[in-house]
Design a protein around this motif. Structure first.
Motif, mmCIF file in Angstrom:
data_model
loop_
_atom_site.group_PDB
_atom_site.id
_atom_site.type_symbol
_atom_site.label_atom_id
_atom_site.label_comp_id
_atom_site.label_asym_id
_atom_site.label_seq_id
_atom_site.Cartn_x
_atom_site.Cartn_y
_atom_site.Cartn_z
ATOM 1 N N VAL A 13 0.815 -1.271 -0.011
ATOM 2 C CA VAL A 13 -0.146 0.170 0.092
ATOM 3 C C VAL A 13 0.983 1.221 -0.106
ATOM 4 O O VAL A 13 0.613 2.141 -0.749
ATOM 5 C CB VAL A 13 -1.162 -0.072 1.184
ATOM 6 N N LEU A 14 1.985 1.245 0.712
ATOM 7 C CA LEU A 14 2.788 2.405 0.665
ATOM 8 C C LEU A 14 3.533 2.823 -0.373
ATOM 9 O O LEU A 14 3.478 3.827 -0.785
ATOM 10 C CB LEU A 14 3.834 2.212 1.917
ATOM 11 N N VAL A 15 3.912 1.658 -1.134
ATOM 12 C CA VAL A 15 4.690 1.716 -2.404
ATOM 13 C C VAL A 15 3.689 2.494 -3.457
ATOM 14 O O VAL A 15 3.796 3.295 -4.178
ATOM 15 C CB VAL A 15 5.131 0.409 -2.962
ATOM 16 N N ALA A 16 2.313 1.793 -3.430
ATOM 17 C CA ALA A 16 1.224 1.991 -4.482
ATOM 18 C C ALA A 16 0.782 3.539 -4.081
ATOM 19 O O ALA A 16 0.913 4.231 -5.032
ATOM 20 C CB ALA A 16 0.001 1.220 -4.238
ATOM 21 N N LEU A 17 0.745 3.954 -3.067
ATOM 22 C CA LEU A 17 0.400 5.442 -2.705
ATOM 23 C C LEU A 17 1.629 6.275 -2.945
ATOM 24 O O LEU A 17 1.266 7.480 -3.603
ATOM 25 C CB LEU A 17 0.149 5.559 -1.150
ATOM 26 N N THR A 18 2.855 6.069 -2.764
ATOM 27 C CA THR A 18 3.883 6.849 -3.172
ATOM 28 C C THR A 18 3.830 6.916 -4.837
ATOM 29 O O THR A 18 3.986 8.064 -5.421
ATOM 30 C CB THR A 18 5.320 6.390 -2.734
ATOM 31 N N VAL A 19 3.741 5.738 -5.434
ATOM 32 C CA VAL A 19 3.942 5.959 -6.939
ATOM 33 C C VAL A 19 2.477 6.693 -7.694
ATOM 34 O O VAL A 19 2.666 7.294 -8.443
ATOM 35 C CB VAL A 19 4.100 4.498 -7.591
ATOM 36 N N LEU A 20 1.421 6.565 -6.834
ATOM 37 C CA LEU A 20 0.139 6.992 -7.356
ATOM 38 C C LEU A 20 0.491 8.532 -7.061
ATOM 39 O O LEU A 20 0.246 9.311 -8.181
ATOM 40 C CB LEU A 20 -0.924 6.727 -6.640
ATOM 41 N N ALA A 21 1.086 8.963 -6.155
ATOM 42 C CA ALA A 21 1.039 10.352 -5.786
ATOM 43 C C ALA A 21 2.078 10.804 -6.786
ATOM 44 O O ALA A 21 1.881 12.191 -7.484
ATOM 45 C CB ALA A 21 1.575 10.804 -4.427
ATOM 46 N N SER A 22 3.052 10.248 -7.314
ATOM 47 C CA SER A 22 4.119 10.759 -8.312
ATOM 48 C C SER A 22 3.415 10.935 -9.583
ATOM 49 O O SER A 22 3.616 11.934 -10.272
ATOM 50 C CB SER A 22 5.356 9.777 -8.213
ATOM 51 N N GLN A 23 2.682 9.795 -9.839
ATOM 52 C CA GLN A 23 2.191 9.745 -11.270
ATOM 53 C C GLN A 23 1.032 10.940 -11.456
ATOM 54 O O GLN A 23 0.876 11.616 -12.464
ATOM 55 C CB GLN A 23 1.226 8.488 -11.445
ATOM 56 N N LEU A 24 0.074 11.255 -10.187
ATOM 57 C CA LEU A 24 -0.604 12.399 -10.389
ATOM 58 C C LEU A 24 0.031 13.607 -10.434
ATOM 59 O O LEU A 24 -0.399 14.407 -11.262
ATOM 60 C CB LEU A 24 -1.429 12.202 -8.939
ATOM 61 N N ALA A 25 1.060 13.903 -9.825
ATOM 62 C CA ALA A 25 1.927 15.030 -9.964
ATOM 63 C C ALA A 25 2.338 15.125 -11.231
ATOM 64 O O ALA A 25 2.283 16.504 -12.077
ATOM 65 C CB ALA A 25 3.084 15.203 -8.982
ATOM 66 N N VAL A 26 2.987 14.286 -11.681
ATOM 67 C CA VAL A 26 3.382 14.422 -13.199
ATOM 68 C C VAL A 26 2.302 14.645 -14.267
ATOM 69 O O VAL A 26 2.380 15.436 -15.143
ATOM 70 C CB VAL A 26 4.252 13.012 -13.563
ATOM 71 N N GLY A 27 1.256 13.876 -13.995
ATOM 72 C CA GLY A 27 -0.062 13.943 -14.845
ATOM 73 C C GLY A 27 -0.496 15.388 -15.043
ATOM 74 O O GLY A 27 -0.866 16.079 -15.900
ATOM 75 N N TRP A 28 -0.783 15.863 -13.718
ATOM 76 C CA TRP A 28 -1.459 17.200 -13.741
ATOM 77 C C TRP A 28 -0.414 18.218 -13.826
ATOM 78 O O TRP A 28 -0.866 19.329 -14.376
ATOM 79 C CB TRP A 28 -1.756 17.334 -12.158
ATOM 80 N N SER A 29 0.683 18.148 -13.807
ATOM 81 C CA SER A 29 1.723 19.316 -14.006
ATOM 82 C C SER A 29 1.889 19.306 -15.516
ATOM 83 O O SER A 29 2.021 20.264 -16.244
ATOM 84 C CB SER A 29 3.051 19.066 -13.447
ATOM 85 N N ASN A 30 1.500 18.139 -16.374
ATOM 86 C CA ASN A 30 1.880 17.968 -17.667
ATOM 87 C C ASN A 30 0.501 18.778 -18.488
ATOM 88 O O ASN A 30 0.792 19.638 -19.197
ATOM 89 C CB ASN A 30 1.793 16.717 -18.284
ATOM 90 N N ASP A 31 -0.617 18.849 -17.860
ATOM 91 C CA ASP A 31 -1.677 19.450 -18.276
ATOM 92 C C ASP A 31 -1.606 20.845 -17.890
ATOM 93 O O ASP A 31 -2.016 21.788 -18.783
ATOM 94 C CB ASP A 31 -3.129 18.764 -17.823
ATOM 95 N N LEU A 32 -1.186 21.091 -16.857
ATOM 96 C CA LEU A 32 -1.113 22.689 -16.382
ATOM 97 C C LEU A 32 0.054 23.096 -17.431
ATOM 98 O O LEU A 32 -0.361 24.404 -17.850
ATOM 99 C CB LEU A 32 -0.390 22.605 -14.811
ATOM 100 N N ILE A 33 1.173 22.852 -17.635
ATOM 101 C CA ILE A 33 2.200 23.337 -18.256
ATOM 102 C C ILE A 33 1.763 23.491 -19.860
ATOM 103 O O ILE A 33 1.854 24.298 -20.246
ATOM 104 C CB ILE A 33 3.275 22.362 -18.253
ATOM 105 N N ASP A 34 0.895 22.417 -20.300
ATOM 106 C CA ASP A 34 0.469 22.545 -21.771
ATOM 107 C C ASP A 34 -0.925 23.349 -21.880
ATOM 108 O O ASP A 34 -1.495 23.206 -23.091
ATOM 109 C CB ASP A 34 0.268 21.038 -22.349
ATOM 110 N N ALA A 35 -1.186 23.766 -20.813
ATOM 111 C CA ALA A 35 -2.982 24.418 -20.737
ATOM 112 C C ALA A 35 -2.903 25.504 -21.991
ATOM 113 O O ALA A 35 -4.067 25.499 -22.822
ATOM 114 C CB ALA A 35 -3.192 24.813 -19.547
ATOM 115 N N GLU A 36 -1.793 26.324 -22.014
ATOM 116 C CA GLU A 36 -1.994 27.421 -23.124
ATOM 117 C C GLU A 36 -1.882 26.871 -24.478
ATOM 118 O O GLU A 36 -2.788 27.444 -25.356
ATOM 119 C CB GLU A 36 -0.993 28.282 -22.723
ATOM 120 N N ARG A 37 -0.894 26.025 -24.659
ATOM 121 C CA ARG A 37 -0.842 25.501 -26.196
ATOM 122 C C ARG A 37 -2.251 24.560 -26.435
ATOM 123 O O ARG A 37 -2.700 24.609 -27.544
ATOM 124 C CB ARG A 37 0.482 24.385 -26.065
#
Length: 157
Positions: free
Chosen positions: A39-63
């Protein structure tokens, strides 16, 4: 479920986020983590994946808006940029905090993987070295999983 929550889910790039999280959890189980460790591994990896996906959409929003992408939650108004920025920050901070439960070496690997993936999003995505963050991040993943095992040897400094 609210439109904002659905927008956050869609902006997270849910399919790859779920796939990487499940693979990490299976790897954790395979190397001998307890149920709590998985569970700890899954939560850590999920948090990382969320941060990366969300930052990607945030960075690309204007484009995305400029080219009329109607499949992106920020451009359709499902989720506001400030909301996405806050979610990204919370998820990014959660990664080393969660990973510390596996020890400092595990936290360092998880954080390295996150930082590398964030660097892909900006500024490396459109450069010849864009493959490097993939190599670093996906190399750090199994290292994090193994180093998070209780009693895992810490590599010499």
């Amino acid at each position: 479920m609210s439109t904002r929550v659905l927008g956050l889910v869609r902006a997270s790039h849910p399919e790859p986020a779920a796939a990487v999280t499940v693979v990490a959890a299976l790897l954790a189980a395979g190397v001998g983590h307890s149920a709590a460790g998985v569970v700890l591994v899954a939560l850590t990896v999920l948090a990382s994946q969320l941060a990366v996906g969300w930052s990607n959409d945030l960075i690309d929003a204007e484009r995305d808006a400029a080219v009329g992408r109607t499949d992106k939650p920020v451009t359709t108004g499902e989720v506001a940029r400030p909301t996405l920025a806050r979610a990204t920050a919370v998820a990014a901070v959660a990664v080393p905090v969660l990973a510390l439960a596996g020890g400092p070496a595990a936290a360092a690997c998880a954080t390295l993987g996150l930082v590398s993936a964030l660097l892909y999003n900006r500024p490396l995505k459109s450069t010849p070295v864009s493959v490097l963050p993939y190599a670093v991040s996906f190399g750090a993943l199994p290292a994090f999983v193994v180093l998070a095992l209780p009693g895992s040897p810490v590599p010499p400094a």
